[in-house]
Design an enzyme around this catalytic site. Structure first.
Site, PDB file in Angstrom:
ATOM      1  N   CYS A 115       0.388  28.953 -23.128  1.00  0.00           N
ATOM      2  CA  CYS A 115      -0.819  28.827 -23.959  1.00  0.00           C
ATOM      3  C   CYS A 115      -1.041  27.398 -24.441  1.00  0.00           C
ATOM      4  O   CYS A 115      -2.099  27.087 -24.987  1.00  0.00           O
ATOM      5  CB  CYS A 115      -0.732  29.789 -25.135  1.00  0.00           C
ATOM      6  SG  CYS A 115      -0.480  31.483 -24.604  1.00  0.00           S
TER       7      CYS A 115
ATOM      8  N   HIS B  30      -5.332  27.562 -30.440  1.00  0.00           N
ATOM      9  CA  HIS B  30      -5.138  28.620 -29.449  1.00  0.00           C
ATOM     10  C   HIS B  30      -5.269  29.975 -30.154  1.00  0.00           C
ATOM     11  O   HIS B  30      -4.675  30.202 -31.206  1.00  0.00           O
ATOM     12  CB  HIS B  30      -3.747  28.485 -28.824  1.00  0.00           C
ATOM     13  CG  HIS B  30      -3.315  29.710 -28.107  1.00  0.00           C
ATOM     14  ND1 HIS B  30      -4.090  30.295 -27.131  1.00  0.00           N
ATOM     15  CD2 HIS B  30      -2.212  30.489 -28.237  1.00  0.00           C
ATOM     16  CE1 HIS B  30      -3.474  31.376 -26.694  1.00  0.00           C
ATOM     17  NE2 HIS B  30      -2.334  31.520 -27.351  1.00  0.00           N
TER      18      HIS B  30
ATOM     19  N   ASN C  76      -6.917  36.787 -26.395  1.00  0.00           N
ATOM     20  CA  ASN C  76      -6.060  35.621 -26.169  1.00  0.00           C
ATOM     21  C   ASN C  76      -6.121  35.311 -24.668  1.00  0.00           C
ATOM     22  O   ASN C  76      -5.661  36.097 -23.857  1.00  0.00           O
ATOM     23  CB  ASN C  76      -4.636  35.989 -26.618  1.00  0.00           C
ATOM     24  CG  ASN C  76      -3.606  34.911 -26.327  1.00  0.00           C
ATOM     25  OD1 ASN C  76      -3.798  34.060 -25.473  1.00  0.00           O
ATOM     26  ND2 ASN C  76      -2.484  34.976 -27.031  1.00  0.00           N
TER      27      ASN C  76
END
Ligand code: COA
Length: 342
Positions: A126, A269, A299
Site C-alpha cells: 500500500c 492511504h 482500500n
C-alpha cells in the site's frame, strides 16, 4: 529550466505537479453483494472498516492492472497537456502486476506510446504510490530526469478469497489507479519538503500473498488459505497501523519544521476508516483536513493514495502553494510519508 544542462546532469531544482489523473472501474461491489457470498453483514463491515462499497474490474478482464493504469496515465497526460513521448520515466507502485516480467510499467508505456521512456514497477504494497513519488521527486530534483509519471494501481479484487475463509480480509479491498506527473521548476520552494520511508520485513506475515504452500508461515494451516489471495492478521495490522501512522506524521512534520496547522490536507492511504480517524484525532485535526473516500472505494492498496490526490486536486480542496502530506503503510511491512509544497 534545463536541469540536465550541467555535466552529468547534476543540479538542483524545485519539483512541480504537472498533471494529475485517476481511474476506477465502473463495477460496484456493495456490502450487500458480499452478504450473498459469505457470512457477513453491512453493519459489521461499516462499523469495523468504514467501507460501504468498492470498485471492481469485470471478472476476466484482460490485463486489468495495465488497463486501469493506462486510463489514469492518459487522464494525467491530458491534465498536464503533455504527450506520452514527453515522459522520461514511468513508475508504477503495484502488487498486482500482470507478470513478474515484464513490469506492468513497460506494458503501460508501450500502450500509451511513451517508448523509450524508462519503466518499472515498485513493490511496496500500500506504500507503492508514496515510495514511487519520493523516488521520482528525488530524481527530478537532482536534475537527472525531467518528466516522470508516478502511478499507484492495484486490482485487489483478483487477490481476494470471497468465501467465509477470507471474510475478515476481502471486505476491505477494491480496485483503483492514481497518477501524478511531475517535472522541474525554477521555484526551489516547490516539491518535497521532507520524506520518510521505512520497512520491517520481520513482520512480513501480517500481510502477504502466498504463491505456494512453502510460502506459508509455520503456524498457518494450508486449509485456512487460498493460494494467490491476500492473507491478513487484521488485529496485528490494526495495531501496527495506528502507531506507525501517527509516528510518521509527527516525524515528517518535525523533519520539515512544519506545524500540523500549516498542512492544507493529509492525503492518506485508505486502509480503514478507524485507523485514519485515530491518526487525525491524535493531531487534533478537523475532519476536512484528512481526505477520506474509503466509504465508496474501499482500500485499493497502491491505488488509494493517488486516487485520493486526484480527487482533492480536481475538486479544488488543495491548490498550488498548499502544503500536502502524503502518508501510507502496508505489507512488508512498509510505511512512508512525503510532505509537499504544491
Ligand atoms: N463479517 C462478520 N463477522 C466477521 C467478519 C465479517 N466480514 N470477519 C470476521 N468476523 C468475525 C470474526 O470471526 C470474529 O468472530 P468471533 O468473535 O465469534 O470469533 C469477530 O468478527 C472479530 O474478528 P476479528 O478478526 O478479531 O475482528 P476485528 O475487530 O479485528 O476486525 C478487521 C477485523 C479486519 C476489520 C480489523 O482487524 C482491521 O481493520 N484491521 C486492519 C486491517 C487493515 O487496515 N488492513 C489494511 C492494510 S493496508
Amino acid at each position: 529550466m534545463q536541469p540536465d544542462s550541467r555535466p552529468g546532469g547534476r543540479t538542483t531544482c524545485g519539483v512541480k505537479i504537472l498533471g494529475v489523473g485517476s481511474a476506477v472501474p465502473e463495477g460496484i461491489l456493495t456490502n450487500h453483494d458480499l452478504e450473498q457470498l459469505m457470512d457477513t453483514n453491512d453493519e459489521w463491515i461499516v462499523q469495523r472498516t468504514g467501507v460501504r462499497e468498492r470498485r471492481i474490474m469485470p471478472p476476466g478482464q484482460l490485463r486489468p492492472t495495465t488497463t486501469l493504469s493506462v486510463e489514469a496515465l492518459r487522464n494525467a497526460l491530458d491534465d498536464a497537456q503533455l504527450k506520452p513521448t514527453d515522459l522520461d520515466l514511468i513508475v508504477i507502485g503495484t502488487v498486482s502486476s500482470e507478470m513478474a516480467c515484464p513490469s506492468t510499467a513497460c506494458l503501460v508505456a508501450a500502450e500509451v506510446g511513451a517508448t523509450p521512456a524508462a519503466a518499472m514497477d515498485v513493490s511496496a504494497a500500500c506504500c507503492g504510490y508514496v515510495y514511487s513519488l519520493n523516488m521520482a521527486e528525488s530524481l527530478v530534483a537532482c536534475g537527472r530526469y525531467r518528466r516522470i509519471a508516478v502511478l499507484g494501481c492495484d486490482i485487489m479484487t483478483i487477490l481476494q478469497d470471497y468465501t467465509d475463509r477470507g471474510r475478515n480480509t476481502c471486505i476491505l479491498f477494491g480496485d483503483a489507479a492514481g497518477c501524478v506527473i511531475i517535472g522541474p521548476s525554477d521555484d526551489l520552494s516547490l516539491g518535497c519538503m521532507a520524506q520518510l520511508m521505512y520497512a520491517d520485513g520481520s513482520d512480513w506475515d501480517l500481510l502477504y500473498i502466498p504463491r505456494k504452500l512453502t510460502d506459508l508461515p509455520d503456524d498457518v494451516k494450508p486449509e485456512d488459505v487460498k493460494l494467490g489471495c491476500l492473507q491478513m492478521r487484521g488485529r496485528e495490522v490494526f495495531k501496527f497501523a495506528v502507531s506507525k501512522f501517527a509516528d510518521i506524521i509527527a516525524a515528517t512534520l518535525e523533519k520539515a519544521d512544519v506545524g500540523i496547522e500549516e498542512i492544507a490536507m493529509v492525503v492518506a492511504h485508505q486502509s480503514n476508516r478507524r485507523i485514519l480517524d485515530s491518526a487525525r484525532k491524535r493531531f487534533g485535526m478537523p475532519e476536512e483536513k484528512m481526505y477520506v473516500n474509503i466509504d465508496y472505494y474501499g482500500n485499493s492498496s497502491s491505488g488509494s493514495t493517488g486516487l485520493c490526490f486526484d480527487q482533492v486536486w480536481r475538486s479544488g480542496k488543495v491548490k498550488r502553494g498548499d502544503k500536502v502530506l502524503f502518508v501510507a503503510f502496508g505489507g512488508g511491512m512498509t510505511w512512508a510519508s512525503s510532505l509537499w509544497q504544491l
